[in-house]
Motif scaffolding. Structure first.
Motif, mmCIF file in Angstrom:
data_model
loop_
_atom_site.group_PDB
_atom_site.id
_atom_site.type_symbol
_atom_site.label_atom_id
_atom_site.label_comp_id
_atom_site.label_asym_id
_atom_site.label_seq_id
_atom_site.Cartn_x
_atom_site.Cartn_y
_atom_site.Cartn_z
ATOM 1 N N ILE A 24 1.234 -7.304 -5.541
ATOM 2 C CA ILE A 24 0.086 -7.120 -6.436
ATOM 3 C C ILE A 24 0.420 -7.547 -7.873
ATOM 4 C CG2 ILE A 24 -0.946 -5.315 -5.021
ATOM 5 C CD1 ILE A 24 0.223 -3.234 -6.886
ATOM 6 N N GLU A 25 1.746 -7.784 -8.142
ATOM 7 C CA GLU A 25 2.137 -8.303 -9.457
ATOM 8 C C GLU A 25 3.487 -9.003 -9.324
ATOM 9 O OE1 GLU A 25 3.510 -6.777 -13.901
ATOM 10 O OE2 GLU A 25 2.261 -5.447 -12.674
ATOM 11 N N PHE A 26 3.669 -10.182 -9.949
ATOM 12 C CA PHE A 26 4.938 -10.923 -9.952
ATOM 13 C C PHE A 26 5.199 -11.375 -11.373
ATOM 14 C CE2 PHE A 26 7.610 -14.644 -9.816
ATOM 15 C CZ PHE A 26 8.566 -14.334 -8.862
ATOM 16 N N ASN A 27 6.359 -10.941 -11.965
ATOM 17 C CA ASN A 27 6.727 -11.317 -13.321
ATOM 18 C C ASN A 27 8.117 -11.939 -13.290
ATOM 19 O OD1 ASN A 27 7.589 -11.388 -16.061
ATOM 20 N ND2 ASN A 27 6.069 -9.802 -16.549
ATOM 21 N N LYS A 28 8.164 -13.256 -13.464
ATOM 22 C CA LYS A 28 9.433 -13.982 -13.367
ATOM 23 C C LYS A 28 10.368 -13.633 -14.515
ATOM 24 C CE LYS A 28 11.239 -18.716 -13.415
ATOM 25 N NZ LYS A 28 10.877 -20.163 -13.493
ATOM 26 N N ASP A 29 9.829 -13.491 -15.721
ATOM 27 C CA ASP A 29 10.675 -13.243 -16.889
ATOM 28 C C ASP A 29 11.373 -11.886 -16.812
ATOM 29 O OD1 ASP A 29 9.978 -15.686 -17.942
ATOM 30 O OD2 ASP A 29 8.226 -14.879 -18.999
ATOM 31 N N SER A 30 10.632 -10.863 -16.424
ATOM 32 C CA SER A 30 11.229 -9.516 -16.325
ATOM 33 C C SER A 30 11.788 -9.239 -14.939
ATOM 34 C CB SER A 30 10.196 -8.448 -16.693
ATOM 35 O OG SER A 30 9.109 -8.490 -15.776
ATOM 36 N N LYS A 31 11.683 -10.255 -14.035
ATOM 37 C CA LYS A 31 12.199 -10.132 -12.658
ATOM 38 C C LYS A 31 11.654 -8.878 -11.990
ATOM 39 C CE LYS A 31 16.408 -12.537 -14.051
ATOM 40 N NZ LYS A 31 15.920 -12.752 -15.417
ATOM 41 N N ARG A 32 10.298 -8.817 -11.987
ATOM 42 C CA ARG A 32 9.651 -7.623 -11.452
ATOM 43 C C ARG A 32 8.609 -8.025 -10.420
ATOM 44 N NH1 ARG A 32 6.882 -4.099 -15.862
ATOM 45 N NH2 ARG A 32 5.406 -5.843 -15.823
ATOM 46 N N ILE A 33 8.702 -7.345 -9.267
ATOM 47 C CA ILE A 33 7.702 -7.531 -8.205
ATOM 48 C C ILE A 33 7.116 -6.166 -7.889
ATOM 49 C CG2 ILE A 33 7.261 -8.308 -5.849
ATOM 50 C CD1 ILE A 33 9.730 -10.087 -6.061
ATOM 51 N N ILE A 34 5.791 -6.028 -8.080
ATOM 52 C CA ILE A 34 5.109 -4.778 -7.776
ATOM 53 C C ILE A 34 4.419 -4.947 -6.431
ATOM 54 C CG2 ILE A 34 3.423 -3.062 -8.538
ATOM 55 C CD1 ILE A 34 5.884 -3.346 -10.335
ATOM 56 N N LEU A 35 4.663 -3.970 -5.528
ATOM 57 C CA LEU A 35 4.176 -4.046 -4.151
ATOM 58 C C LEU A 35 3.252 -2.883 -3.830
ATOM 59 C CD1 LEU A 35 7.680 -4.759 -2.543
ATOM 60 C CD2 LEU A 35 5.934 -6.470 -3.070
ATOM 61 N N SER A 36 2.492 -3.092 -2.738
ATOM 62 C CA SER A 36 1.616 -2.019 -2.237
ATOM 63 C C SER A 36 1.504 -2.129 -0.732
ATOM 64 C CB SER A 36 0.227 -2.117 -2.870
ATOM 65 O OG SER A 36 -0.658 -1.203 -2.252
ATOM 66 N N HIS A 37 1.771 -1.006 -0.087
ATOM 67 C CA HIS A 37 1.529 -0.962 1.356
ATOM 68 C C HIS A 37 0.075 -0.585 1.617
ATOM 69 C CE1 HIS A 37 1.780 -0.075 5.597
ATOM 70 N NE2 HIS A 37 1.394 1.183 5.368
ATOM 71 N N SER A 38 -0.446 0.288 0.811
ATOM 72 C CA SER A 38 -1.829 0.753 1.022
ATOM 73 C C SER A 38 -2.811 -0.409 0.971
ATOM 74 C CB SER A 38 -2.198 1.790 -0.048
ATOM 75 O OG SER A 38 -1.269 2.852 -0.043
ATOM 76 N N ARG A 39 -2.547 -1.380 0.065
ATOM 77 C CA ARG A 39 -3.494 -2.478 -0.098
ATOM 78 C C ARG A 39 -3.536 -3.389 1.122
ATOM 79 N NH1 ARG A 39 -4.296 -3.533 -5.737
ATOM 80 N NH2 ARG A 39 -5.227 -5.553 -5.159
ATOM 81 N N THR A 40 -2.507 -3.320 1.965
ATOM 82 C CA THR A 40 -2.507 -4.202 3.140
ATOM 83 C C THR A 40 -3.627 -3.836 4.103
ATOM 84 O OG1 THR A 40 -0.899 -2.777 4.277
ATOM 85 C CG2 THR A 40 -0.028 -4.623 2.990
ATOM 86 N N PHE A 41 -4.018 -2.537 4.138
ATOM 87 C CA PHE A 41 -5.129 -2.143 5.031
ATOM 88 C C PHE A 41 -6.391 -1.825 4.235
ATOM 89 C CE2 PHE A 41 -2.514 1.650 4.337
ATOM 90 C CZ PHE A 41 -3.438 2.576 3.882
ATOM 91 N N GLU A 42 -6.209 -1.401 2.971
ATOM 92 C CA GLU A 42 -7.404 -1.109 2.156
ATOM 93 C C GLU A 42 -8.198 -2.372 1.860
ATOM 94 O OE1 GLU A 42 -5.785 2.829 -0.319
ATOM 95 O OE2 GLU A 42 -5.883 0.856 -1.289
ATOM 96 N N ASP A 43 -7.509 -3.478 1.573
ATOM 97 C CA ASP A 43 -8.203 -4.732 1.278
ATOM 98 C C ASP A 43 -8.935 -5.253 2.502
ATOM 99 O OD1 ASP A 43 -7.284 -4.556 -1.265
ATOM 100 O OD2 ASP A 43 -5.768 -6.151 -1.106
ATOM 101 N N VAL A 44 -8.325 -5.063 3.662
ATOM 102 C CA VAL A 44 -8.996 -5.484 4.907
ATOM 103 C C VAL A 44 -10.268 -4.681 5.105
ATOM 104 C CG1 VAL A 44 -8.795 -5.574 7.416
ATOM 105 C CG2 VAL A 44 -6.861 -6.246 5.988
ATOM 106 N N GLN A 45 -10.156 -3.386 4.872
ATOM 107 C CA GLN A 45 -11.361 -2.526 5.021
ATOM 108 C C GLN A 45 -12.439 -2.908 4.011
ATOM 109 O OE1 GLN A 45 -9.776 1.399 4.517
ATOM 110 N NE2 GLN A 45 -8.866 1.501 6.583
ATOM 111 N N ARG A 46 -11.994 -3.255 2.784
ATOM 112 C CA ARG A 46 -12.944 -3.618 1.738
ATOM 113 C C ARG A 46 -13.671 -4.918 2.100
ATOM 114 N NH1 ARG A 46 -9.594 -3.468 -2.064
ATOM 115 N NH2 ARG A 46 -9.819 -1.263 -2.570
ATOM 116 N N GLU A 47 -12.933 -5.868 2.665
ATOM 117 C CA GLU A 47 -13.528 -7.134 3.051
ATOM 118 C C GLU A 47 -14.531 -6.929 4.178
ATOM 119 O OE1 GLU A 47 -13.283 -10.137 1.710
ATOM 120 O OE2 GLU A 47 -12.002 -9.296 0.130
ATOM 121 N N GLU A 48 -14.121 -6.045 5.092
ATOM 122 C CA GLU A 48 -15.050 -5.773 6.208
ATOM 123 C C GLU A 48 -16.336 -5.154 5.688
ATOM 124 O OE1 GLU A 48 -12.832 -3.306 8.834
ATOM 125 O OE2 GLU A 48 -11.719 -4.973 9.742
#
Length: 594
Positions: free
Chosen positions: A524-548
């Motif tokens: 859900i966020e990628f910052n090359k300079d600060s070497k930071r990757i923000i992840l979400s497991h909930s969004r993997t199924f919430e986004d599918v439900q939202r699209e449906e």
């Protein structure tokens, strides 16, 4: 009339005419025995009598007391009197007039004992000089035979000088004075020292009266201790302190002087009563600094021996009495705090460079690191920016790792330059003290003698690749490796880590993801300079439900619009009175410019 003939009486009825003519005298044996007995001394057992020495050998002394037989006394009883000779009169104690062998048994020792206590007391009262025989050693002194009494001779009373070998006195006959008697226990203390002290006291007063500072005297070494040497100046003792024995350092006075050695000394000082006299030996020779080569200067190389080592440095003797200090900071180009013991040891021969030389203060400072080239003089040549090297880990801080590339060349690897991908909280997680680590030079600070180094720079920046893989919205498999209060650390492929907050760790069934669980995560966020990757497991199924939901809503919208239009078409076009009033009010406002 002699002692031996005073009891002889002529027989009243003896016929001298017959005796002279050689005719037999008719005398009975009893009469002869009686006449014989009457010519001898009358002695009794257990009495003290006088006798004359008639024979002396190593074992026995034969004594005649005017009895029908001579008495035998062991020679050991006369050890106290080595001057005994034939013809001397001695007192003897009659042990037995006739033993089983018909021998007269005498004792000189017991005769002496019978009157010894009176004689000892008289000797003390009259300060009389008496003779005694030293029988043996005992704790603290010697046992002396005095008038047959065993007296004690303390070790301190044998001589005015300390005695090193007591055994040399055993078996000797010497003169003594009785100095103490315990009447209750009949203990006697004698002294030989007391006889010679009076004579020495006179000598002592004469010497002390002439003492002057700077005076040179001859003396005899009488005692050597760890802190100095005692010298007998002729009845007066003086001390040469260990520091005054030699201009050089002395660890053992025995290496400088010997017992009983005659030496010249100079008087350095003494107290008001002249009881403590400080002597000097080294002062009789010129100071070594005065004889130091006048051509010697700063920058010259000298050789010497390490004589003392302390944590802060080492003293090197370049000639007897001339020392220089090598401070620990002058032993190595390294700036690490170390002790001198790591570089040198006592007795070691070293070469050094003179750094400072003060002849007036008699001080010299030396260095040994100057024998090697300063590595920082040409640091840009040996360690240019971008060059790769292997360093040794020296120690850690919270912000990085201090390493040493060679003696005197240090560098710092900042904690952020250890790894491209791993979040290092403390350097100890990445390496350990004493380990080798490959580095690349990032920057040179010649003034502060410090290099900035990197370790991760040895590899290409993987975040250039991660940027194309972990795009926002992409889904990847990840494993929860650490649970924190603010979220979880998730290990992804390619050795990279991401982070998910607690609300993004909720699973589809409503439960919270656990440590070690493997799940799909959406970036859900990628910052090359600060070497930071923000992840979400909930969004993997919430986004599918939202699209449906969106898709279902789109399908419902056309039907709703059709129904609305039908309603409008069918609605009667009637305007109420209220509607007219609202329109009129709006028109008025517009005209006013509101």
């Amino acid at each position: 009339m002699s002692e031996l003939t005073k009891n002889v009486q002529p027989l009243q009825d003896f016929d001298w005419g017959q005796f002279e003519n050689g005719t037999t005298v008719n005398v009975s044996k009893e009469e002869l025995d009686k006449a014989y007995d009457e010519t001898l001394n009358k002695v009794a057992d257990h009495q003290v009598v006088e006798g004359k020495v008639i024979s002396i050998d190593k074992k026995e002394v034969i004594v005649n007391i005017g009895y029908k037989s001579d008495g035998i006394i062991p020679a050991s009883e006369f050890r106290y009197n080595p001057d005994l000779k034939v013809g001397d009169t001695v007192e003897v104690y009659v042990e037995n007039q006739e033993d089983k062998k018909g021998q007269l048994i005498l004792s000189h020792k017991k005769a002496r004992l019978s009157k010894s206590w009176e004689r000892v007391n008289a000797a003390l009262d009259n300060q009389e000089v008496i003779q005694g025989y030293i029988k043996c050693r005992t704790k603290g002194g010697m046992i002396v035979d005095v008038f047959g009494i065993e007296a004690f001779l303390p070790g301190s009373q044998i001589d005015v000088h300390p005695i090193r070998d007591y055994d040399q006195f055993v078996g000797k006959t010497m003169e003594f004075k009785v100095v103490k008697i315990n009447q209750e226990f009949r203990n006697v203390v004698v002294s030989h020292k007391a006889l010679i002290e009076a004579e020495l006291e006179a000598q002592k007063k004469e010497i002390i009266g002439k003492l002057e500072k700077g005076q040179i005297l001859e003396g005899t070494v009488k005692n050597i201790t760890s802190y100095g040497v005692f010298v007998d100046l002729g009845g007066v003792d003086g001390l040469i302190h260990i520091t005054d024995l030699s201009w050089g350092r002395v660890d053992d006075p025995h290496k400088v002087v010997e017992l009983d050695q005659k030496i010249n000394v100079v008087i350095l000082d003494f107290d008001d009563e002249k009881k403590r006299i400080a002597l000097g030996l080294k002062q009789l020779t010129p100071h070594p600094w005065d004889a130091l080569d006048q051509e010697l200067k700063v920058g010259d190389h000298v050789k010497g021996k390490v004589v003392v080592i302390a944590d802060y440095g080492a003293f090197v003797e370049i000639q007897p009495g001339v020392e220089g200090l090598i401070h620990v900071s002058e032993m190595s180009w390294s700036q690490h705090l170390r002790s001198a013991q790591e570089f040198l040891k006592v007795g070691e021969e070293v070469e050094a460079v003179i750094l400072t030389l003060d002849r007036d203060e008699r001080k010299m400072s030396l260095g040994i690191k100057q024998l090697k080239e300063d590595p920082w003089e040409a640091i840009e040549v040996k360690y240019p920016v971008g060059s790769k090297h292997t360093a040794k880990v020296r120690n850690f801080t919270n912000f990085g790792v201090f390493v040493e590339l060679e003696e005197g060349v240090d560098g710092l690897i900042h904690i952020s330059d250890l790894s491209w991908t791993k979040k290092v909280k403390h350097p100890s997680e990445f390496t350990q003290v004493g380990a080798d680590i490959d580095v690349i030079v990032l920057d040179i600070d010649k003034e502060n003698r410090r290099l900035s180094l990197g370790h991760k720079q040895l590899e290409d920046n993987p975040w250039d690749v991660f940027e194309t893989i972990y795009t926002v919205g992409s889904v990847h498999e990840g494993k929860i490796t650490e649970l924190l209060e603010k979220g979880a650390v998730v290990a992804l492929e390619k050795g990279v880590e991401g982070f998910a907050t607690p609300k993004h760790l909720v699973k589809e069934d409503g439960s919270q993801a656990a440590l070690g669980e493997e799940l799909p995560f959406k970036v859900i966020e990628f910052n090359k300079d600060s070497k930071r990757i923000i992840l979400s497991h909930s969004r993997t199924f919430e986004d599918v439900q939202r699209e449906e939901k969106k898709a279902a809503k789109k399908q419902q919208q056309p039907r709703a619009k059709k129904e609305e239009s039908v309603k409008i078409d069918n609605q009667p076009a009637a305007t109420t009175l209220g509607d007219i009033d609202v329109l009129a009010e709006l028109k008025a406002k517009m005209e006013k410019g509101e």
